[in-house]
Design a protein around this motif. Structure first.
Motif, mmCIF file in Angstrom:
data_model
loop_
_atom_site.group_PDB
_atom_site.id
_atom_site.type_symbol
_atom_site.label_atom_id
_atom_site.label_comp_id
_atom_site.label_asym_id
_atom_site.label_seq_id
_atom_site.Cartn_x
_atom_site.Cartn_y
_atom_site.Cartn_z
ATOM 1 N N ILE A 154 0.857 -1.183 0.000
ATOM 2 C CA ILE A 154 0.000 0.000 0.000
ATOM 3 C C ILE A 154 0.897 1.238 0.000
ATOM 4 C CG2 ILE A 154 -1.868 1.222 1.170
ATOM 5 C CD1 ILE A 154 -2.622 -1.634 0.379
ATOM 6 N N PHE A 155 0.565 2.218 -0.848
ATOM 7 C CA PHE A 155 1.300 3.477 -0.879
ATOM 8 C C PHE A 155 0.312 4.614 -0.680
ATOM 9 C CE2 PHE A 155 2.778 7.226 -3.242
ATOM 10 C CZ PHE A 155 3.983 7.462 -2.598
ATOM 11 N N SER A 156 0.694 5.615 0.118
ATOM 12 C CA SER A 156 -0.211 6.749 0.301
ATOM 13 C C SER A 156 0.564 8.021 0.613
ATOM 14 C CB SER A 156 -1.218 6.463 1.426
ATOM 15 O OG SER A 156 -0.549 6.254 2.657
ATOM 16 N N THR A 157 -0.034 9.161 0.262
ATOM 17 C CA THR A 157 0.521 10.476 0.600
ATOM 18 C C THR A 157 -0.610 11.351 1.121
ATOM 19 O OG1 THR A 157 0.116 11.384 -1.627
ATOM 20 C CG2 THR A 157 2.251 10.315 -1.239
ATOM 21 N N GLY A 158 -0.238 12.371 1.899
ATOM 22 C CA GLY A 158 -1.243 13.295 2.389
ATOM 23 C C GLY A 158 -1.873 14.085 1.264
ATOM 24 N N LEU A 159 -1.101 14.327 0.206
ATOM 25 C CA LEU A 159 -1.582 15.143 -0.901
ATOM 26 C C LEU A 159 -2.535 14.379 -1.809
ATOM 27 C CD1 LEU A 159 -1.348 17.848 -2.437
ATOM 28 C CD2 LEU A 159 0.544 16.810 -3.732
ATOM 29 N N LYS A 160 -2.200 13.126 -2.141
ATOM 30 C CA LYS A 160 -2.965 12.398 -3.158
ATOM 31 C C LYS A 160 -3.723 11.178 -2.627
ATOM 32 C CE LYS A 160 -1.657 15.040 -6.581
ATOM 33 N NZ LYS A 160 -2.618 15.877 -7.343
ATOM 34 N N GLY A 161 -3.557 10.869 -1.344
ATOM 35 C CA GLY A 161 -4.331 9.768 -0.793
ATOM 36 C C GLY A 161 -3.672 8.413 -0.985
ATOM 37 N N VAL A 162 -4.483 7.357 -0.836
ATOM 38 C CA VAL A 162 -3.975 5.991 -0.794
ATOM 39 C C VAL A 162 -3.993 5.326 -2.165
ATOM 40 C CG1 VAL A 162 -6.218 4.883 -0.325
ATOM 41 C CG2 VAL A 162 -4.105 3.849 0.549
ATOM 42 N N ARG A 163 -3.060 4.380 -2.355
ATOM 43 C CA ARG A 163 -3.038 3.537 -3.548
ATOM 44 C C ARG A 163 -2.869 2.089 -3.099
ATOM 45 N NH1 ARG A 163 -4.016 7.968 -4.954
ATOM 46 N NH2 ARG A 163 -3.513 9.038 -6.902
ATOM 47 N N TYR A 164 -3.853 1.239 -3.386
ATOM 48 C CA TYR A 164 -3.733 -0.191 -3.138
ATOM 49 C C TYR A 164 -2.980 -0.790 -4.314
ATOM 50 C CZ TYR A 164 -7.668 0.344 0.190
ATOM 51 O OH TYR A 164 -8.485 0.718 1.231
ATOM 52 N N LEU A 165 -1.853 -1.429 -4.053
ATOM 53 C CA LEU A 165 -1.048 -2.011 -5.129
ATOM 54 C C LEU A 165 -1.155 -3.538 -5.170
ATOM 55 C CD1 LEU A 165 2.118 0.232 -4.754
ATOM 56 C CD2 LEU A 165 0.207 0.517 -6.345
ATOM 57 N N GLU A 166 -1.120 -4.164 -3.997
ATOM 58 C CA GLU A 166 -1.284 -5.617 -3.937
ATOM 59 C C GLU A 166 -1.848 -5.993 -2.574
ATOM 60 O OE1 GLU A 166 0.944 -9.763 -5.218
ATOM 61 O OE2 GLU A 166 1.796 -7.812 -5.700
ATOM 62 N N LEU A 167 -2.846 -6.883 -2.588
ATOM 63 C CA LEU A 167 -3.432 -7.397 -1.362
ATOM 64 C C LEU A 167 -3.489 -8.917 -1.467
ATOM 65 C CD1 LEU A 167 -6.278 -4.770 -0.798
ATOM 66 C CD2 LEU A 167 -4.136 -4.956 0.440
ATOM 67 N N VAL A 168 -4.014 -9.568 -0.435
ATOM 68 C CA VAL A 168 -3.982 -11.025 -0.418
ATOM 69 C C VAL A 168 -4.723 -11.620 -1.615
ATOM 70 C CG1 VAL A 168 -6.039 -11.256 1.042
ATOM 71 C CG2 VAL A 168 -4.295 -13.047 1.060
ATOM 72 N N GLU A 169 -5.745 -10.909 -2.116
ATOM 73 C CA GLU A 169 -6.467 -11.434 -3.279
ATOM 74 C C GLU A 169 -5.603 -11.443 -4.531
ATOM 75 O OE1 GLU A 169 -9.520 -9.590 -0.528
ATOM 76 O OE2 GLU A 169 -7.596 -8.984 -1.356
ATOM 77 N N GLY A 170 -4.699 -10.478 -4.636
ATOM 78 C CA GLY A 170 -3.824 -10.441 -5.807
ATOM 79 C C GLY A 170 -3.348 -9.036 -6.148
ATOM 80 N N TYR A 171 -2.893 -8.905 -7.384
ATOM 81 C CA TYR A 171 -2.359 -7.651 -7.932
ATOM 82 C C TYR A 171 -3.533 -6.730 -8.255
ATOM 83 C CZ TYR A 171 0.302 -4.861 -11.427
ATOM 84 O OH TYR A 171 0.907 -3.872 -12.158
ATOM 85 N N ILE A 172 -3.535 -5.507 -7.688
ATOM 86 C CA ILE A 172 -4.666 -4.608 -7.861
ATOM 87 C C ILE A 172 -4.603 -3.925 -9.226
ATOM 88 C CG2 ILE A 172 -5.936 -2.647 -6.905
ATOM 89 C CD1 ILE A 172 -5.831 -5.159 -5.104
ATOM 90 N N LEU A 173 -5.701 -4.034 -9.975
ATOM 91 C CA LEU A 173 -5.795 -3.416 -11.302
ATOM 92 C C LEU A 173 -6.453 -2.046 -11.231
ATOM 93 C CD1 LEU A 173 -7.045 -6.562 -13.249
ATOM 94 C CD2 LEU A 173 -4.702 -5.674 -13.167
ATOM 95 N N LYS A 174 -7.565 -1.968 -10.497
ATOM 96 C CA LYS A 174 -8.284 -0.699 -10.373
ATOM 97 C C LYS A 174 -8.866 -0.565 -8.978
ATOM 98 C CE LYS A 174 -9.630 -0.058 -15.223
ATOM 99 N NZ LYS A 174 -8.750 1.096 -15.418
ATOM 100 N N MET A 175 -8.927 0.679 -8.495
ATOM 101 C CA MET A 175 -9.607 0.983 -7.241
ATOM 102 C C MET A 175 -10.927 1.655 -7.560
ATOM 103 S SD MET A 175 -6.261 2.475 -5.216
ATOM 104 C CE MET A 175 -7.254 3.765 -4.525
ATOM 105 N N ALA A 176 -11.988 1.262 -6.856
ATOM 106 C CA ALA A 176 -13.307 1.866 -7.039
ATOM 107 C C ALA A 176 -13.511 2.964 -5.996
ATOM 108 C CB ALA A 176 -14.388 0.796 -6.907
ATOM 109 N N LEU A 177 -13.927 4.156 -6.460
ATOM 110 C CA LEU A 177 -14.147 5.290 -5.566
ATOM 111 C C LEU A 177 -15.616 5.712 -5.601
ATOM 112 C CD1 LEU A 177 -11.075 7.548 -6.523
ATOM 113 C CD2 LEU A 177 -11.147 5.595 -4.956
ATOM 114 N N ASP A 178 -16.099 6.213 -4.433
ATOM 115 C CA ASP A 178 -17.473 6.723 -4.406
ATOM 116 C C ASP A 178 -17.485 8.214 -4.708
ATOM 117 O OD1 ASP A 178 -16.583 7.979 -2.129
ATOM 118 O OD2 ASP A 178 -17.773 6.762 -0.738
ATOM 119 N N GLU A 179 -18.626 8.851 -4.497
ATOM 120 C CA GLU A 179 -18.763 10.276 -4.826
ATOM 121 C C GLU A 179 -17.841 11.151 -3.986
ATOM 122 O OE1 GLU A 179 -21.138 8.205 -4.045
ATOM 123 O OE2 GLU A 179 -22.388 8.017 -5.841
ATOM 124 N N ASN A 180 -17.419 10.637 -2.825
ATOM 125 C CA ASN A 180 -16.509 11.406 -1.965
ATOM 126 C C ASN A 180 -15.042 11.077 -2.236
ATOM 127 O OD1 ASN A 180 -18.695 12.578 -0.527
ATOM 128 N ND2 ASN A 180 -18.882 10.674 0.675
#
Length: 230
Positions: A154-180
């Motif tokens: 997981i990578f994150s910054t205060g300016l741009k927020g979090v990035r999920y790169l790899e989790l137990v399920e596997g290699y992350i392709l896309k993150m889903a975001l809500d209206e916020n």
């Protein structure tokens, strides 16, 4: 053996409490361990190097003091992967005392060996109360599909927020975001299963597509983000 003059002049006093070591639990038995050969069990140790650039998780299955199985998992340091390969060749067949006093190439692996030695010596193993312990090969159950280590990146910054790169399920392709713009799910590819399919003759593109999955409220999200490009 040499004694000082002070000890030589002392009178002898009997010992009423010389009852030996306290018993420790090992593979469903209570054992008064006096020799290395008295130690059995499967357990894990985690170690780190001096600059704490990388870490190692070491799993050993010990029978009668001898290491019969070793699983070495490393993160954070590219050089440690090669050290792990050497440690994997060094460890099996050694007693845990020999292994403790053998240079396992990398400080993180040496520290992991120290930590697991303490668990084995004090009866704090995973198999302390498991009758007969676990069979050789049991550590492979700790690995995911395709025999890959359980990892999260997981990578994150205060300016741009979090990035999920790899989790137990596997290699992350896309993150889903809500209206916020908050993460509500993600799409991933099961790397281990995909590579297994390719090894068995499945065309790579098809193997990639069939091993894509989603987690959370992925469908119907407000927007999707590629965590490596956007």
């Amino acid at each position: 053996m040499q004694y000082s003059q002070e000890v030589s002049r002392m009178c002898e006093v009997g010992c009423l409490s010389c009852h030996g070591p306290a018993p420790i639990p090992e593979e469903g038995k209570w054992v008064r361990a006096k020799e290395i050969t008295d130690i059995s069990g499967l357990s894990h140790g985690v170690g780190w190097c001096a600059p704490q650039q990388g870490a190692c998780k070491l799993t050993l299955n010990v029978k009668n003091g001898v290491i019969e199985e070793a699983l070495v998992e490393t993160i954070g340091c590219s050089g440690m992967t090669h050290s792990a390969a050497m440690a994997g060749e060094i460890l099996p067949g050694k007693t845990i005392l020999e292994a403790l006093n053998t240079d396992l190439v990398c400080d993180a692996i040496n520290v992991a060996m120290r930590e697991i030695f303490k668990q084995l010596a004090y009866g704090r193993t995973q198999t302390a109360f498991s009758e007969g312990g676990l069979p050789i090969g049991a550590s492979l159950e700790d690995l995911g599909k395709g025999l890959r280590s359980q990892t999260a990146t997981i990578f994150s910054t205060g300016l741009k927020g979090v990035r999920y790169l790899e989790l137990v399920e596997g290699y992350i392709l896309k993150m889903a975001l809500d209206e916020n713009r908050e993460v509500i799910g993600y799409q991933f590819v099961r790397v281990g299963k995909m590579l297994e399919d390719i090894r068995r003759g499945v065309e790579p593109g098809e193997a990639y597509r069939k091993n894509i999955g989603t987690y959370g409220r992925y469908e119907g999200a407000a927007c999707y983000v590629d965590p490596r490009e956007e």
